[in-house]
Design a protein around this motif. Sequence first.
Motif, PDB file in Angstrom:
ATOM      1  N   LEU A 127      -1.064  -2.954   7.843  1.00  0.00           N
ATOM      2  CA  LEU A 127       0.300  -3.051   8.374  1.00  0.00           C
ATOM      3  C   LEU A 127       0.294  -2.959   9.902  1.00  0.00           C
ATOM      4  O   LEU A 127       1.029  -3.678  10.588  1.00  0.00           O
ATOM      5  N   GLU A 128      -0.559  -2.083  10.427  1.00  0.00           N
ATOM      6  CA  GLU A 128      -0.621  -1.906  11.881  1.00  0.00           C
ATOM      7  C   GLU A 128      -1.082  -3.203  12.565  1.00  0.00           C
ATOM      8  O   GLU A 128      -0.564  -3.594  13.610  1.00  0.00           O
ATOM      9  N   LYS A 129      -2.050  -3.889  11.922  1.00  0.00           N
ATOM     10  CA  LYS A 129      -2.549  -5.154  12.505  1.00  0.00           C
ATOM     11  C   LYS A 129      -1.500  -6.257  12.393  1.00  0.00           C
ATOM     12  O   LYS A 129      -1.295  -7.031  13.313  1.00  0.00           O
ATOM     13  N   GLN A 130      -0.844  -6.316  11.217  1.00  0.00           N
ATOM     14  CA  GLN A 130       0.087  -7.420  10.960  1.00  0.00           C
ATOM     15  C   GLN A 130       1.407  -7.262  11.718  1.00  0.00           C
ATOM     16  O   GLN A 130       2.022  -8.248  12.092  1.00  0.00           O
ATOM     17  N   TYR A 131       1.849  -6.008  11.909  1.00  0.00           N
ATOM     18  CA  TYR A 131       3.158  -5.764  12.554  1.00  0.00           C
ATOM     19  C   TYR A 131       2.985  -4.722  13.661  1.00  0.00           C
ATOM     20  O   TYR A 131       3.271  -3.539  13.470  1.00  0.00           O
ATOM     21  N   PRO A 132       2.512  -5.156  14.837  1.00  0.00           N
ATOM     22  CA  PRO A 132       2.200  -4.167  15.887  1.00  0.00           C
ATOM     23  C   PRO A 132       3.415  -3.390  16.394  1.00  0.00           C
ATOM     24  O   PRO A 132       3.251  -2.323  16.976  1.00  0.00           O
ATOM     25  N   ASP A 133       4.645  -3.906  16.153  1.00  0.00           N
ATOM     26  CA  ASP A 133       5.808  -3.212  16.741  1.00  0.00           C
ATOM     27  C   ASP A 133       6.541  -2.316  15.748  1.00  0.00           C
ATOM     28  O   ASP A 133       7.661  -1.891  16.018  1.00  0.00           O
ATOM     29  N   ILE A 134       5.934  -2.004  14.597  1.00  0.00           N
ATOM     30  CA  ILE A 134       6.639  -1.127  13.656  1.00  0.00           C
ATOM     31  C   ILE A 134       6.134   0.314  13.788  1.00  0.00           C
ATOM     32  O   ILE A 134       5.079   0.565  14.368  1.00  0.00           O
ATOM     33  N   THR A 135       6.910   1.248  13.208  1.00  0.00           N
ATOM     34  CA  THR A 135       6.530   2.662  13.211  1.00  0.00           C
ATOM     35  C   THR A 135       5.926   2.986  11.853  1.00  0.00           C
ATOM     36  O   THR A 135       6.528   2.693  10.814  1.00  0.00           O
ATOM     37  N   LEU A 136       4.740   3.623  11.864  1.00  0.00           N
ATOM     38  CA  LEU A 136       4.027   3.874  10.606  1.00  0.00           C
ATOM     39  C   LEU A 136       3.744   5.355  10.409  1.00  0.00           C
ATOM     40  O   LEU A 136       3.421   6.070  11.371  1.00  0.00           O
ATOM     41  N   ALA A 137       3.833   5.786   9.142  1.00  0.00           N
ATOM     42  CA  ALA A 137       3.449   7.158   8.790  1.00  0.00           C
ATOM     43  C   ALA A 137       2.776   7.135   7.426  1.00  0.00           C
ATOM     44  O   ALA A 137       3.054   6.258   6.596  1.00  0.00           O
ATOM     45  N   GLY A 138       1.899   8.110   7.205  1.00  0.00           N
ATOM     46  CA  GLY A 138       1.243   8.228   5.904  1.00  0.00           C
ATOM     47  C   GLY A 138       1.139   9.687   5.516  1.00  0.00           C
ATOM     48  O   GLY A 138       0.969  10.556   6.379  1.00  0.00           O
ATOM     49  N   VAL A 139       1.267   9.948   4.210  1.00  0.00           N
ATOM     50  CA  VAL A 139       1.023  11.312   3.719  1.00  0.00           C
ATOM     51  C   VAL A 139      -0.010  11.265   2.609  1.00  0.00           C
ATOM     52  O   VAL A 139      -0.083  10.312   1.833  1.00  0.00           O
ATOM     53  N   ASP A 140      -0.803  12.325   2.543  1.00  0.00           N
ATOM     54  CA  ASP A 140      -1.758  12.493   1.454  1.00  0.00           C
ATOM     55  C   ASP A 140      -2.124  13.987   1.405  1.00  0.00           C
ATOM     56  O   ASP A 140      -2.215  14.628   2.449  1.00  0.00           O
ATOM     57  N   PRO A 141      -2.339  14.541   0.203  1.00  0.00           N
ATOM     58  CA  PRO A 141      -2.654  15.972   0.129  1.00  0.00           C
ATOM     59  C   PRO A 141      -4.122  16.284   0.425  1.00  0.00           C
ATOM     60  O   PRO A 141      -4.464  17.455   0.617  1.00  0.00           O
ATOM     61  N   THR A 142      -4.986  15.267   0.448  1.00  0.00           N
ATOM     62  CA  THR A 142      -6.428  15.526   0.541  1.00  0.00           C
ATOM     63  C   THR A 142      -6.922  15.347   1.976  1.00  0.00           C
ATOM     64  O   THR A 142      -6.948  14.233   2.510  1.00  0.00           O
ATOM     65  N   ARG A 143      -7.317  16.454   2.580  1.00  0.00           N
ATOM     66  CA  ARG A 143      -7.700  16.446   3.991  1.00  0.00           C
ATOM     67  C   ARG A 143      -8.806  15.424   4.288  1.00  0.00           C
ATOM     68  O   ARG A 143      -8.750  14.700   5.282  1.00  0.00           O
ATOM     69  N   LYS A 144      -9.802  15.335   3.408  1.00  0.00           N
ATOM     70  CA  LYS A 144     -10.938  14.452   3.712  1.00  0.00           C
ATOM     71  C   LYS A 144     -10.543  12.975   3.667  1.00  0.00           C
ATOM     72  O   LYS A 144     -11.109  12.156   4.375  1.00  0.00           O
TER      73      LYS A 144
END
Length: 216
Positions: A68-85
């Motif tokens: 998504l970051e490559k395809q849409y450079p002007d958007i705001t992105l966030a991600g969540v995951d419970p696993t630190r690694k």
Amino acid sequence: MNRRHNAAGSDHECPVQKEYSRLAPKYDDKWSFYVQATLRQTLARIEVGSGQSVLDIGCGTGALLEALEKQYPDITLAGVDPTRKMLDVAGERLSNKVRLERSWAESLPFEAEAFDIVVSCNMFHYIRQPNAALQEALRVLKPAGRLVITDWCDDYLTCRICDLFLRVFNKAHFKTYRKNECVGLLSSSGFDHITIDSYKISWLWGMMTATAGKSP
Ligand SMILES: C[S@@+](CC[C@H](N)C(=O)[O-])C[C@H]1O[C@@H](n2cnc3c(N)ncnc32)[C@H](O)[C@@H]1O
């Protein structure tokens, strides 16, 4: 930018975190075909407008966020995951503009109406409280926002067999769903305009991508 929110406890506390702490270093190599195939199918069903915001729940090593970051450079992105690694690998491949938080789908560390699009790929079968997770997704979506979920589809016999096997032998696994169960979960959690496409990415993997809307 805060890249780590430690709301998910120790990675040794629960089967999901134990499983993905173990898999994290080899996840991208081992699951490359599967991740890329499901990512393509998911991206094909996400319509992102200029300047919009997207949250990836259960982002794992960040493959979808990277695309998504490559395809849409002007958007705001966030991600969540419970696993630190898993998040550590994601942090290496993504720019500092992507906000990464350590958290569960059932309790998201974001304000209401923060995102235009919420997406989740290959994660839903781990969720212990699917309605709570969907209600959280609804809460953080803006009015008229869209949810896109890709996961295994229990309408395929091969997936039903995998589901039964994993329920017995893999403590991290919880449950896969049929399309009609998924429609029921989404509508009872408050979503509308629900559509579900099912498709195979290999002889084994039968998938579905559900898209659903929050009312305007
Ligand atoms: C199969 S991986 C998928 C990662 C990534 N979305 C992908 O498609 O490559 C599943 C991920 O879901 C995360 N996960 C499991 N249960 C979760 C939950 N209840 N809430 C959020 N993430 C969860 C795991 O930590 C793991 O990183």
